[in-house]
Design a protein around this motif. Structure first.
Motif, mmCIF file in Angstrom:
data_model
loop_
_atom_site.group_PDB
_atom_site.id
_atom_site.type_symbol
_atom_site.label_atom_id
_atom_site.label_comp_id
_atom_site.label_asym_id
_atom_site.label_seq_id
_atom_site.Cartn_x
_atom_site.Cartn_y
_atom_site.Cartn_z
ATOM 1 N N GLN A 53 43.977 56.322 35.806
ATOM 2 C CA GLN A 53 45.158 55.673 35.242
ATOM 3 C C GLN A 53 45.607 54.593 36.229
ATOM 4 O O GLN A 53 46.361 54.855 37.160
ATOM 5 C CB GLN A 53 46.272 56.700 35.006
ATOM 6 N N TRP A 54 45.125 53.364 36.035
ATOM 7 C CA TRP A 54 45.429 52.289 36.979
ATOM 8 C C TRP A 54 46.854 51.762 36.807
ATOM 9 O O TRP A 54 47.553 51.543 37.777
ATOM 10 C CB TRP A 54 44.437 51.134 36.796
ATOM 11 N N LYS A 55 47.254 51.470 35.566
ATOM 12 C CA LYS A 55 48.549 50.852 35.259
ATOM 13 C C LYS A 55 48.739 49.596 36.120
ATOM 14 O O LYS A 55 49.787 49.385 36.730
ATOM 15 C CB LYS A 55 49.686 51.848 35.484
ATOM 16 N N ASN A 112 34.809 56.680 41.508
ATOM 17 C CA ASN A 112 35.683 55.792 42.271
ATOM 18 C C ASN A 112 35.742 54.479 41.495
ATOM 19 O O ASN A 112 34.998 53.545 41.785
ATOM 20 C CB ASN A 112 35.152 55.570 43.691
ATOM 21 N N SER A 113 36.603 54.412 40.499
ATOM 22 C CA SER A 113 36.507 53.366 39.485
ATOM 23 C C SER A 113 37.531 52.258 39.705
ATOM 24 O O SER A 113 38.599 52.459 40.283
ATOM 25 C CB SER A 113 36.689 53.959 38.088
ATOM 26 N N PHE A 114 37.182 51.083 39.194
ATOM 27 C CA PHE A 114 38.069 49.933 39.177
ATOM 28 C C PHE A 114 37.688 49.046 38.001
ATOM 29 O O PHE A 114 36.624 49.211 37.387
ATOM 30 C CB PHE A 114 38.013 49.157 40.504
ATOM 31 N N VAL A 115 38.570 48.078 37.679
ATOM 32 C CA VAL A 115 38.384 47.213 36.517
ATOM 33 C C VAL A 115 38.336 45.762 36.976
ATOM 34 O O VAL A 115 39.119 45.340 37.838
ATOM 35 C CB VAL A 115 39.520 47.397 35.492
ATOM 36 N N LYS A 116 37.418 45.007 36.400
ATOM 37 C CA LYS A 116 37.352 43.566 36.613
ATOM 38 C C LYS A 116 37.731 42.851 35.317
ATOM 39 O O LYS A 116 37.301 43.259 34.231
ATOM 40 C CB LYS A 116 35.941 43.126 37.019
ATOM 41 N N GLY A 117 38.528 41.795 35.441
ATOM 42 C CA GLY A 117 38.889 40.973 34.302
ATOM 43 C C GLY A 117 38.436 39.546 34.509
ATOM 44 O O GLY A 117 38.640 38.975 35.585
ATOM 45 N N PRO A 138 42.860 47.752 41.768
ATOM 46 C CA PRO A 138 42.541 48.631 42.899
ATOM 47 C C PRO A 138 41.549 49.717 42.487
ATOM 48 O O PRO A 138 41.337 49.969 41.292
ATOM 49 C CB PRO A 138 43.901 49.244 43.278
ATOM 50 N N VAL A 139 40.950 50.355 43.482
ATOM 51 C CA VAL A 139 39.994 51.446 43.238
ATOM 52 C C VAL A 139 40.748 52.763 43.242
ATOM 53 O O VAL A 139 41.519 53.064 44.163
ATOM 54 C CB VAL A 139 38.897 51.456 44.321
#
Length: 415
Positions: free
Chosen positions: A335-337, A306-311, A326-327
């Motif tokens: 594939q978040w896009k 259940n992945s997400f990205v932080k910047g 988003p998760v």
């Protein structure tokens, strides 16, 4: 008027509770005072049967707590225990013994060997680690000459509680025999990205753990189709390995992104904005980043994420601009896009700034989110993986700054 103490006052409303030895047809009751002594005696009488009741009672009034059963390390393991990766034989899962992963444990002088076999079933996608025995182990408590060993396994880099497997505890022996099988449900493609960690521990007083040695085996080079590799063999136990071997950080997957520095266009404005000349506020731009997707991430033992990205953009004045995607649930190759837009930045600022991107696995049941890996663009050190992982991220960052209003595609190695 005769004075009565409060403890001797009769309470008519509680007569039916204070009567003793009631008998049918008898209305006589004994008056009792409400003194502290009487109350304490009553409490002791009521609570005594509950205290003396066996902890493992199967009475329907006191149901057994299954979580406590799983946490208890028994020398006679249950032959059919369910766990997050499927069904395993004779092994136990620790729910909250994460203290050993945070360094909260003792160390003994590592000696001895461990015997186990590694097998993989391509039909059921099941990895089996058959723990046979150990010999010549160090004492977990040297002064008492005491050792209660058990074996714990992980599929690195996953060190979550869901990825942990344990055998039962063997009491008072430095030559234990386990003959237990620990299982993981894992896709064949994921085996190449995993390393099997098999460690031996002593369970001491008050559940204190003592590290007795470990073995780490890269599964990328393991031939699971060869029957000779499926037989048991002895491995020498070693001290805890360093975080990175030979100073090279581990590869935790790849992150595909697209970046662009948006600056005002027009005669002379673009050149001035790039050089930082003129009124700085009039040339404020945007750093646009599109997080496309990731692959080869360290998934959980059940093969999901259940992945997400932080910047996090760190400016020269130490100001930090943070954004989050988003998760995406239950996707191995997400594939978040998703777009990150950092407003009010200039080219001169970005030359002294750094952009850190980290990929996370969302927590279950309120446990802390798990860091899967990270990469840093810019002049700062890589906060996710220690030292900067190479010159390529710096070159890619310079390409973004030197080509404003143009998209630059990048593939970042996560550490």
């Amino acid at each position: 008027m005769k004075k009565l103490s409060k403890s001797q006052n009769d309470m008519s409303s509680d007569k039916h509770l204070l009567s003793t030895n009631p008998r049918p047809g008898t209305s006589r009751s004994e008056r009792r005072s409400q003194s502290d002594t009487a109350i304490n005696v009553t409490i002791r009488k009521i609570s005594a049967p509950d205290i003396l009741q066996p902890l493992n009672s199967e009475s329907p009034k006191c149901p057994t707590n299954t979580v406590l059963k799983q946490e208890n390390l028994s020398s006679r393991p249950t032959p059919s225990t369910l766990f997050s990766g499927g069904l395993r034989k004779g092994s136990l899962i620790s729910i909250n013994s994460t203290c050993t992963e945070m360094g909260n444990f003792d160390n003994a002088a590592v000696t001895g060997e461990i015997e186990f076999a590694i097998r993989y079933c391509f039909k059921t996608y099941s990895l089996e680690i058959c723990i046979e025995a150990c010999k010549n182990l160090a004492y977990g408590e040297d002064k008492k000459k005491k050792c209660n060993p058990y074996v714990k396994t992980y599929l690195l880099p996953d060190k979550s509680s869901q990825g942990k497997r344990k055998t039962g505890v063997q009491k008072n022996t430095v030559d234990p025999t386990f003959q237990e099988t620990l299982k993981y449900q894992v896709e064949p493609a994921q085996l190449a990205t995993r390393r099997l960690q098999v460690s031996v521990w002593h369970l001491g007083t008050l559940a204190r753990r003592v590290f007795l040695g470990e073995v780490i085996i890269p599964l990328a080079s393991w031939d699971f189709a060869d029957s000779t590799t499926q037989s048991s063999r002895w491995y020498t136990l070693r001290a805890k390995a360093a975080k990175y071997e030979d100073g090279v950080p581990a590869n935790n997957g790849e992150l595909a992104v697209r970046a662009k520095l948006v600056l005002p266009s027009g005669p002379g404005k673009l050149e001035e904005a790039q050089e930082g000349a003129g009124d700085q506020s009039s040339f404020n731009g945007q750093l646009c980043l599109v997080v496309l997707g990731a692959k080869n991430l360290p998934v959980r033992s059940d093969g999901t994420l259940n992945s997400f990205v932080k910047g996090c953009l760190t400016l020269p004045d130490k100001q930090k601009l943070r954004l989050k995607s988003p998760v995406l649930k239950k996707q191995v190759c997400p594939q978040w896009k998703h777009s990150f837009v950092f407003n009010g930045v200039t080219a001169s600022q970005l030359r002294q700034s750094s952009l850190e991107l980290t990929v996370w696995d969302q927590a279950i049941f309120g446990v802390n989110d798990r860091l899967l890996g990270g990469a840093t663009l810019g002049s700062k050190e890589d906060a996710a993986g220690g030292a900067d992982s190479g010159a390529e991220p710096k070159i890619q960052w310079q390409e973004v700054l030197s080509s404003p209003n143009v998209w630059t595609d990048m593939t970042l190695i996560l550490h």
